[in-house]
Design a protein around this motif. Structure first.
Motif, mmCIF file in Angstrom:
data_model
loop_
_atom_site.group_PDB
_atom_site.id
_atom_site.type_symbol
_atom_site.label_atom_id
_atom_site.label_comp_id
_atom_site.label_asym_id
_atom_site.label_seq_id
_atom_site.Cartn_x
_atom_site.Cartn_y
_atom_site.Cartn_z
ATOM 1 N N ILE A 190 14.938 8.588 -20.785
ATOM 2 C CA ILE A 190 14.239 7.372 -20.383
ATOM 3 C C ILE A 190 14.055 7.373 -18.872
ATOM 4 O O ILE A 190 14.986 7.661 -18.122
ATOM 5 C CB ILE A 190 15.052 6.126 -20.811
ATOM 6 N N LYS A 191 12.849 7.063 -18.441
ATOM 7 C CA LYS A 191 12.599 6.853 -17.017
ATOM 8 C C LYS A 191 12.937 5.403 -16.676
ATOM 9 O O LYS A 191 12.569 4.486 -17.405
ATOM 10 C CB LYS A 191 11.142 7.140 -16.672
ATOM 11 N N GLY A 222 28.608 6.500 -25.755
ATOM 12 C CA GLY A 222 28.547 7.952 -25.743
ATOM 13 C C GLY A 222 28.356 8.452 -24.330
ATOM 14 O O GLY A 222 28.289 7.665 -23.374
ATOM 15 N N GLU A 223 28.262 9.758 -24.180
ATOM 16 C CA GLU A 223 28.059 10.328 -22.859
ATOM 17 C C GLU A 223 26.618 10.128 -22.416
ATOM 18 O O GLU A 223 25.689 10.386 -23.180
ATOM 19 C CB GLU A 223 28.385 11.821 -22.876
ATOM 20 N N ILE A 224 26.445 9.652 -21.187
ATOM 21 C CA ILE A 224 25.101 9.563 -20.620
ATOM 22 C C ILE A 224 24.982 10.590 -19.493
ATOM 23 O O ILE A 224 25.972 10.977 -18.874
ATOM 24 C CB ILE A 224 24.753 8.149 -20.112
ATOM 25 N N LEU A 225 23.770 11.027 -19.276
ATOM 26 C CA LEU A 225 23.461 11.998 -18.230
ATOM 27 C C LEU A 225 22.450 11.365 -17.282
ATOM 28 O O LEU A 225 21.392 10.908 -17.715
ATOM 29 C CB LEU A 225 22.879 13.278 -18.851
ATOM 30 N N PHE A 226 22.798 11.332 -16.007
ATOM 31 C CA PHE A 226 21.875 10.792 -15.012
ATOM 32 C C PHE A 226 20.880 11.871 -14.601
ATOM 33 O O PHE A 226 21.232 13.035 -14.425
ATOM 34 C CB PHE A 226 22.644 10.299 -13.785
ATOM 35 N N LYS A 227 19.620 11.468 -14.459
ATOM 36 C CA LYS A 227 18.553 12.367 -14.031
ATOM 37 C C LYS A 227 17.920 11.809 -12.759
ATOM 38 O O LYS A 227 18.211 10.671 -12.368
ATOM 39 C CB LYS A 227 17.514 12.507 -15.146
ATOM 40 N N SER A 232 19.648 10.119 -19.610
ATOM 41 C CA SER A 232 19.568 10.919 -20.830
ATOM 42 C C SER A 232 20.928 10.881 -21.529
ATOM 43 O O SER A 232 21.787 10.077 -21.189
ATOM 44 C CB SER A 232 19.135 12.350 -20.491
ATOM 45 N N GLY A 233 21.106 11.791 -22.501
ATOM 46 C CA GLY A 233 22.300 11.763 -23.341
ATOM 47 C C GLY A 233 21.947 11.201 -24.716
ATOM 48 O O GLY A 233 20.933 10.513 -24.881
ATOM 49 N N ILE A 234 22.786 11.492 -25.706
ATOM 50 C CA ILE A 234 22.481 11.101 -27.094
ATOM 51 C C ILE A 234 22.267 9.594 -27.230
ATOM 52 O O ILE A 234 21.311 9.143 -27.881
ATOM 53 C CB ILE A 234 23.602 11.561 -28.045
#
Length: 391
Positions: A190-191, A222-227, A232-234
């Motif tokens: 997601i932006k 859950g785990e999130i990923l910063f972009k 992002s992340g599941i």
């Protein structure tokens, strides 16, 4: 009986195999425009091939009466047995189900070998220009035309066009008068309106809640990923599909709880305790530095030499309710599934066209999608089994 299948997707491969197993005397031709079958399937599950979910339920698909009906016929036990009949051994990691090889390309190669051994005519690098439906189904290959008794369309959606799923066949379906619901990327990053370059690459376990005009529409931990430009992340990818299904996406917020294992009061007390013991460096034991710096900036505390108790209260609330404003889903090439597609109102419960005789649809070409965890590949298998049982 001569069966033509357009699309070497998971649903197309499954359809060819199960039709040929049920009717060995049928001529089954699988037509794929790429130079190999199952290109998208070969990458699924981070290359490990998350085929199914042993907690299969229509709850994990978006409001869709077709899924309710088909799941009644093909529960998880039936799907497991069907794959076992192909010599495929499965194992579970929680609810996620994988082939024993744990390797998506090997799984695709296995399916192709089965199809070949059954006598399926596989035509690679073969572009279909169009088809005409009448007493026979005539497929136009550009340089020639060929008649079939029945046609199965398994061309997928628009997600990951670099793997062949580019949505181009929808134009042919529109020419035949089919209703194609708006195509949107789902299960993707997601932006956000906030730019997050300072956090790019950082991972953190968090709870997320998605609000649309103040109304809670989705939540998950859950785990999130910063972009650089978003999240992002599941959990975020699942959220992207819920957001895409909203009619109004103009006022969507993603609230991130960076410490979901704590209740709000207990977290505030823990933070206060840490602050009292070490008022200068206490946040270093709580957050990774980039995230610490971002949160202090977010709370307008980054230029303050020394924090006080009121600041700690502000930080506590923020760390449990860090808010990001939705801008857009990432594009199709970053998505795992297509939202939209051929309206389910165009097919009956056997996935037979209501508009054209002897034309069937399976898999992602239909407007059916679920969340991460093997649900979309489960539908590919279910839809193939349904067509194979009623062809």
């Amino acid at each position: 009986m001569k069966i033509g299948i357009i699309g070497g997707s998971a649903a197309g491969l499954y359809s060819a195999i199960f039709i040929k197993k049920a009717y060995p005397d049928f001529s089954v031709t699988l037509i794929e425009k790429n130079d190999r079958l199952g290109k998208k399937l070969s990458t699924t599950g981070n290359g490990h091939c998350n085929l199914l979910n042993n907690n299969l339920s229509s709850y994990f698909y978006f409001d869709n009466h077709l899924v309710d009906n088909i799941l009644d016929k093909y529960p998880y036990s039936y799907l497991e047995k069907s794959l076992n009949s192909l010599g495929i051994t499965l194992f579970s990691n929680g609810n996620l189900v994988y082939p024993l090889s744990f390797h998506a390309p090997s799984y695709v190669a296995h399916l192709q070998k089965i199809a070949c051994s059954l006598g399926v005519d596989i035509r690679l690098s073969t572009k279909v220009q169009g088809y005409e439906a009448g007493e026979k189904i005539t497929i136009d290959f550009g340089d020639k035309k060929e008649d079939f008794d029945k046609l199965i369309i398994a061309t997928g959606g628009s997600s990951q066009g670099n793997l062949g799923s580019d949505g181009s066949f929808y134009e042919e379906l529109k020419r035949h008068g089919y209703k194609i619901n708006e195509l949107l990327p789902g299960l993707c990053p997601i932006k956000t309106k906030e730019k997050l370059k300072s956090l790019s690459g950082l991972r953190h376990r968090a709870g997320i809640r998605v609000f649309s005009s103040g109304r809670l529409v989705y939540g998950e931990t859950g785990e999130i990923l910063f972009k650089d430009d978003g999240l992002s992340g599941i959990a975020i990818m699942n959220a992207s599909s819920y957001i895409a299904h909203l009619k109004d996406r103009n006022n969507v917020e993603i609230h991130v709880d960076l410490f979901p294992s704590f209740e709000e009061l207990s977290f505030r007390n823990a933070l206060l305790s840490a602050f009292e013991k070490e008022p200068i460096f206490f946040l270093d034991g709580v957050l990774q530095k980039p995230l610490k710096d971002y949160v202090l900036y977010y709370c307008k505390l980054n230029k303050k030499a020394r924090l006080d108790i009121h600041d700690i209260m502000t930080l506590s609330r923020t760390l449990k309710h860090l808010t990001f404003h939705y801008e857009a889903n990432y594009p199709f090439d970053s998505s795992q599934v297509t939202i939209g597609g051929l309206s389910i109102d165009e097919v009956d419960y056997h996935l037979l066209s209501k508009k054209e005789k002897n034309v069937y649809f399976v898999g992602e070409v239909l407007d059916v999608d679920g969340i991460c965890g093997g649900y979309n590949l489960s539908f590919a298998l279910m839809s193939a089994l349904e067509v194979a049982s009623n062809i």
